[in-house]
Enzyme design. Structure first.
Site, mmCIF file in Angstrom:
data_model
loop_
_atom_site.group_PDB
_atom_site.id
_atom_site.type_symbol
_atom_site.label_atom_id
_atom_site.label_comp_id
_atom_site.label_asym_id
_atom_site.label_seq_id
_atom_site.Cartn_x
_atom_site.Cartn_y
_atom_site.Cartn_z
ATOM 1 C CG ASP A 35 58.855 34.186 5.186
ATOM 2 O OD1 ASP A 35 58.841 33.093 5.742
ATOM 3 O OD2 ASP A 35 58.028 35.088 5.406
ATOM 4 C CB SER A 65 62.809 36.573 -1.852
ATOM 5 O OG SER A 65 61.456 36.648 -1.512
ATOM 6 N NE ARG A 66 65.047 30.481 3.156
ATOM 7 C CZ ARG A 66 65.497 31.166 4.188
ATOM 8 N NH1 ARG A 66 64.658 31.805 4.958
ATOM 9 N NH2 ARG A 66 66.777 31.196 4.470
ATOM 10 C CB VAL A 67 57.305 33.100 0.349
ATOM 11 C CG1 VAL A 67 57.443 31.878 1.215
ATOM 12 C CG2 VAL A 67 57.529 34.355 1.149
#
Lengths: 508, 131
Positions: free
Chosen positions: A345, A370-372
């Site tokens: 992620d 950081s995608r989430v």
């Protein structure tokens, strides 16, 4: 003496006198921790098989005429013709809190000389990852204690965040810092008696590392008082490739126990490049067809099935994964790197150039993401550090252009000056994670321009002065930031006043 | 080399399939296969013959129950074992006795890859593993 005999008699009585059916085979060839076996007609994929002398194996190749097994344990006594039997079981490892503070091998056997482990349960090493129904989105923060990460690339509980970079760029240090920070938070949280506090237990899986490095890591954790919340799974470089292959799955099983039992855990896979190499070795000996860079076709599945096991579960706990990948000459587009980047992620990319310039942690802001994690970041950090990533990326761009010309306008100069200060501020020594409330205070001071009168070279010094000022004199304010997790007007005013107080004492 | 071995395995398997008569390995057919190999030598006859021999041995073992025993076994016991194994596998299984003092007491019956064991030696081995 009689009690010993009674014990043995009891055990004999417990043994069933019924006829036992076994499916057997014979070793046809054995080399490099892999055995080719004739027979074993009933064996199942991934089933544990028993070799003579207590060694166990896992059936990985089921062919028409033979079975290919990787052997875990001592293979020096095995020879052609030895009988092998199926067990009907999947490979399992001990799990539970009894493992905390211990160093185990990839089968869960203690290797730290502290005696046997009193684990009540075992979990299968290979498990299907939780499905979409039982998963919950990432919304709780997992603080690494590293200001650059917590403010710009936040990590949430249940997230998979890759740490990638060349050798010697501080990848392991980031993970050790994170583990130490969890231990620090755990100690504060458990001491507070807060019933809602959820400690994070850590698992560090060392794959293919030198024993001396593993010892150094254990010593660092022990010195920081973090070992009591940590399990170390050691598969050093001297182990056979089968042990290296299975180690991360064993670690994941130990982490899953915490997750399934309503607790939070963090697992570090150090590193998956060596894991892929061990798997390639096994696959080539098993004569599986090789593909790009001689890796087998299922090398993506090797890592995807491992990292998919990290999750946050509805009504249960979470397992956060920090896999590490080592690049060669900063090449992130290599086979294994791109595979793991696409599975995780987000990634934290560490640059050799930054490291050599003394910018440590050497995080490349442009390539890290950081995608989430932003959903998990606390509001206070968002308030003070929300725009930092953009500012820093812009600074790097400007700094690159500024090298070509000497005449810069005032605005650009100011941007460069501010960027330099942020870079200095994010410098952090190894094994000294910062509590999130202190990070908020430092970033607040930076946003409000308290570091602007300070010479760039002295920003690090000023920041450490501010930190010690807050920790020694403003502890109640820090506690308030920690509990509220958001900067309201009252808290902002208090922070402003505290910073003013520090400024007067620092410049004075 | 690997391709040769694969081809040899494939040939051995084909020859193996030709060695059956009425659902069982026939000595006559095996003789025919051997004569064929002698006459038309494949690229790697040794590999082919070894693979063929392994397949035939495995097939023969499936039709025979080797009864290892530490004490005495009589014909009635062997007949009972043969009948039980034939029922279990749905094919004719013949029983062949084989003395094995290492069992200490009890029996071990081997049919192909499957081993049925009820002996003191195996129980002691299980005990040793569990301690």
């Amino acid at each position: 003496m009689s009690t010993v005999l009674e014990q043995i008699e009891q055990q004999i009585a417990q043994l069933s006198s019924r006829t036992v059916k076994k499916n057997t085979g014979n070793i046809r060839a054995i080399a490099d921790g892999v055995a080719k076996i004739d027979g074993l007609s009933d064996v199942m994929y991934n089933e544990m098989v028993q070799f003579p002398g207590g060694a166990i194996g896992i059936a990985l190749n089921l062919e028409e005429d033979e079975v290919g097994c990787v052997i875990l344990g001592d293979i020096s006594n095995l020879k052609e013709g030895d009988e092998v039997t199926t067990t009907g079981k999947l490979l399992s490892v001990p799990v539970g809190k009894a493992l905390l503070g211990r160093t185990v091998d990839s089968l869960g056997n203690p290797v730290d000389g502290k005696g046997p482990i009193d684990a009540k349960e075992t979990y299968p090493v290979e498990r299907i990852a939780p499905g979409v129904v039982v998963r919950k989105s990432v919304s709780q923060a997992l603080f690494t204690g590293i200001m650059a990460i917590d403010s710009m690339i936040p990590i949430g509980r249940g997230q998979r965040e890759l740490i990638i970079g060349d050798r010697g760029t501080g990848k392991t240090t980031i993970t050790i810092d994170t583990i130490i920070n969890q231990a620090k938070i755990n100690k504060v949280g458990l001491a507070s008696g807060d019933p809602n506090f959820r400690p994070v237990y850590s698992i560090y899986v060392a794959i293919g590392q030198k024993n001396s490095n593993i010892v150094r890591t254990i010593s660092a954790l022990e010195a920081a008082g973090a070992l009591e919340f940590t399990i170390i799974v050691a598969a050093p470089a001297a182990d056979n490739p089968a042990n290296l292959y299975i180690a991360p799955y064993s670690g994941a099983a130990m982490g899953e126990w915490f997750m399934e039992n309503g607790m939070d855990a963090l697992i570090v896979y150090d590193d998956l490049s060596k894991h892929a190499v061990a798997y390639r070795q096994i696959s080539l000996i098993l004569k599986r067809p090789s593909g790009r860079e001689a890796y087998p076709g299922d090398v993506f599945y090797l890592h995807s099935r491992l990292l998919e096991r990290a999750a946050r579960l509805e009504g249960k706990g979470s397992l956060t994964a920090l896999p590490i990948i080592e690049t060669l000459a900063g090449d992130v587009s290599a086979y294994i790197s791109t595979n793991v980047i696409s599975i995780t992620d987000g990634q934290i990319f560490l640059e050799t150039d930054l490291f050599n310039q003394g910018i440590r942690p050497a995080i490349s802001v442009g390539l890290s993401v950081s995608r989430v994690g932003s959903a998990a970041q606390i509001k206070a950090t968002k308030q003070v550090g929300g725009k930092l990533k953009g500012e820093l990326a812009q600074f790097r761009e400007l700094a690159a252009f500024a090298q070509f010309g000497s005449d810069l306008d005032a605005k650009t100069k100011a941007q460069l000056d501010r960027g330099n200060r942020i870079v200095e501020l994010f410098k952090q020594p190894a094994y000294s994670p910062l509590p999130i409330e202190l990070q908020v205070a430092v970033l607040f001071a930076m946003q409000k321009g308290f570091f602007e009168p300070v010479e760039i070279k002295r920003v690090v010094d000023a920041a450490s002065s501010l930190k010690s000022f807050f920790t020694t004199r403003k502890d109640p304010l820090l506690s308030e930031i920690r509990t509220k997790a958001v900067l309201d007007k009252d808290l902002e005013a208090k922070l402003q006043a505290a910073c003013e107080e520090w400024k007067s004492s620092y410049t004075a | 080399m690997a391709a040769n071995a694969k081809t040899a395995q494939l040939l051995a398997r084909q020859l193996f399939k030709m060695s059956f008569a009425d659902g069982a390995v026939s000595a006559e057919r095996v003789g025919g296969v051997l004569a064929y190999i002698e006459k038309h030598r494949p690229a790697s006859p040794m590999v082919v013959l070894k693979a063929y021999s392994r397949l035939i041995a495995a097939e023969l073992a499936r039709g025979e129950a080797v009864v290892e025993h530490a004490g005495a076994v009589n014909d009635a016991m062997l007949a009972a074992i043969a009948a039980a194994m034939s029922r279990r596998y749905g094919r004719k299984v013949a029983a062949r006795p084989k003395a094995n003092a290492a069992l200490l007491a009890g029996l071990r019956v081997r049919v192909g890859d499957d081993v049925y064991e009820s002996s003191i030696a195996s129980q002691l081995a299980a005990l040793a593993l569990s301690i």
